[in-house]
Design an enzyme around this catalytic site. Sequence first.
Site, PDB file in Angstrom:
ATOM      1  N   ASP A 130       0.858  -1.335  -0.028  1.00  0.00           N
ATOM      2  CA  ASP A 130       0.086   0.066  -0.074  1.00  0.00           C
ATOM      3  C   ASP A 130       0.951   1.182   0.000  1.00  0.00           C
ATOM      4  OD1 ASP A 130      -2.497   1.473   0.386  1.00  0.00           O
ATOM      5  OD2 ASP A 130      -1.940   1.928   2.442  1.00  0.00           O
ATOM      6  N   THR A 152       0.530   4.470   0.985  1.00  0.00           N
ATOM      7  CA  THR A 152       0.563   5.610   2.399  1.00  0.00           C
ATOM      8  C   THR A 152       0.935   4.817   3.250  1.00  0.00           C
ATOM      9  OG1 THR A 152      -1.483   6.723   1.519  1.00  0.00           O
ATOM     10  CG2 THR A 152      -1.185   6.973   3.508  1.00  0.00           C
ATOM     11  N   ASP A 196      -1.560  -0.143   6.331  1.00  0.00           N
ATOM     12  CA  ASP A 196      -1.550   0.179   7.592  1.00  0.00           C
ATOM     13  C   ASP A 196      -3.201   0.671   7.762  1.00  0.00           C
ATOM     14  OD1 ASP A 196      -1.783   2.274   5.929  1.00  0.00           O
ATOM     15  OD2 ASP A 196      -0.588   3.611   7.447  1.00  0.00           O
TER      16      ASP A 196
END
Length: 809
Positions: free
Chosen positions: A320, A322, A556
């Site tokens: 991912d 971010t 996250d």
Amino acid sequence: MPNDKDLTGAAVRLVGSSVQGLSTAEVAERVAAGKTNAFVQDTSRSVWSIVRANVLTLFNGIILACFIVLFAIGRWQDALFGFSAVANAVIGSVQEYRAKRALDRLALLNAPHARVMRGGSEAEIVLDDVVLDDTLVLRAGDQVPADGVVTGARGLQVDESMLTGESDAVEKEEGGRVLSGSVVVAGEGTAVVDRVGADSFANSLAAEAKRFSLVASELRSSIDRVLKWVTWFVGPVALLVLNAQMIAQGGWAEASASGAWRDAATATIAAVVAMVPLGLVLMTSITFAVGAVKLARQQVLVQELPAVEGLARVDIICLDKTGTLTQGDIVFDAAHPLTARPGWESVLSWYGVQKDANATARSLAGHFTETPGLPLDRVPFSSARKWSAVIFDDGMWVLGGPEMVFPARDSNDPVLRQLATQAVELAATGRRTLVLAHGTPTDDETVPADAVPVVLLTFKENIRPDAAETLTYFAAQDVDVRIISGDNPQTVAAIAREVGLDAPHGFDARELPKNDNELMEVINNNVVFGRVTPNQKKRIVVALKAAGRTVAMTGDGVNDALAIKEADIGVAMNSGAAATKAVARLVLLDGKFSHLPSVVAEGRQVIANIERVSMLFLTKTAYATFLAIAFGILLLPFPFLPRQLSVTDGLTIGIPAFFLALLPNAQRYIPGFLRRSLTFAVPAGVSVTLGLASYARLAANLQIPEAEIRTGSTLILAIIGIWILVVLSRPVTRFKGLVIGAMMIGLVLVYSVPFARDFLQFTDPTLPTAILVLGTSVACIALIEIVRFVHRRVAYRDAQQALVQRASK
């Protein structure tokens, strides 16, 4: 600007409730009554499970039975293996318990919290402090801490897949139930707790999240297979050996009458005990535990010990953006007005100060400070629609990705054309873009048909300084990378290029094909994917696994939880949502992406060293089994006492294996661990058996005394065992040389110290015995070298085939 109290009141009204929550006195009353969410449950393996795994095993049962028999017949000197088994169990239990304590401390420090309303204000408390009748405040990304009844909801959607296996989010309305362990994926709400502690699903959120899967471990499954095979062989082989020993003592009747059956029983126990690879299980457990503790010191929490091995087997990693490639600290860049509409600054100010504001919204707070009025209503952000909205007196304000808010509007509209052109240009520079639009409020949580773009907002993300270096490492290790993000695909592609990836463009996940074969073609031909929904992330991971890839997934956010749970190895950032950390195998406690190479290196050390150690133990199991069968068929006396085998096994296998299992080893993972181990162990075992059987037959023909035959057999086994240790230790470093030298000195002392000689019943070999021992040892060493040569060719072929298979994927 409203203060925190005003915002709390607004938040409560938004979920349709004016709940004040419990008072301090009411909380104290429930705590005194034991009506809390506290539940004694280990965050890792329990002490009982560790003891059971190391002590209460089938093989320890066999060892215990043999130990008791030897004591019963007065041959306690031959029961050394019993103390060795006890030491193995104690060492294994202590090492795993130390690992457990280290991991438990880390897990405790990083435990998720719950939000509750108490005394009219919102409070964040640890999960155990939730009490019966508490009012939970639920927002996207939260994992529900206790069972409850929904008292207010606004677009509240809960993912209950970790409990029911159903992946579709469930809409929750007032009066509905929420269960602990489920995850809020959209909206917000409140719920009154009606079940806590042992009465709810909250006894272990992490275990609840992972109860449908265990990390795949080739080492663990291969060793379990070997243990199963040995289990089937032990009984029949023991009977075969016992029969041969009774016949060698003059027959069943005579041996039973004369008491010689004790010698037969002792020889049988020696054969059986040698077949059991007790140390292999011990070494694997210790290696996993030590690896987990070493990673814990580097701020990597291993939530399941075999996961230490897992990342070393990964051949594709999905990231991912971010929080993984970027630091997640979104910085507001600029506002680009499109349509004149007063009040948009105060709307952005309102977004920036909300308690459930994400990093992007929070970055607005310092730049827009006009005091907004209280909103009439709001539409919470959803990962599926990728926009949120708030309704004030002057209308509905929508904030989201430009292509999501205006997906297919009239291209002739000059404002929309300007928006589309400007958004693409800004996204290509790596900036993240959002549009704030205004329109007439709707009743069905859709973008108003008359919505017009008011201002285009751009944001910057700080790229992690370690991201480029880490991705370079994975590229050098032939690990493919895919960036899977919910952001604009061109923005993600620009960031991917900054960290060194070959990503000329990003693929818009809204165009992903429904057909699985076509999906794999798209995945193979693209590196960056944007506008990916949580279910699409999961689908990409599932497709890669179905294609035979070993997949790691990092992230996250709550939108990463499903994909992380589905991946072979899920890696979560500690700053991420509680749900995401609960399903992950590994948690990066300081959020540093650069730890992943260390995890790979530790996993490779575990796999390579266990493979080397397993060849030692499996060779012993092989020759012990073949010797028992051969001497049983030839009706020859078994040429060892249990005490003699215990000493040679300890000095040629057990002690050196402990050091070899923990040495640095950067060898790349190659599938086929068990086949390669057996490719060496079985032929080597046959070579040892041929040598010892030939020696015993020739010695018997020369009428050499039985005690001298045993001495010669033990000497041959010691010499061959040391040579096998040398062969498997190549290249022999200084440290390995010290270990091997120490074992050789130990064997010399065993043969030369009078007390040891007497205890082990060694005698001075005569010239015929010495010649037989020398000739047999040389012949066996030559055979071992041939076996190792062939084995290395097989390993090389496996490596080439693995490279070809990886290239074909």
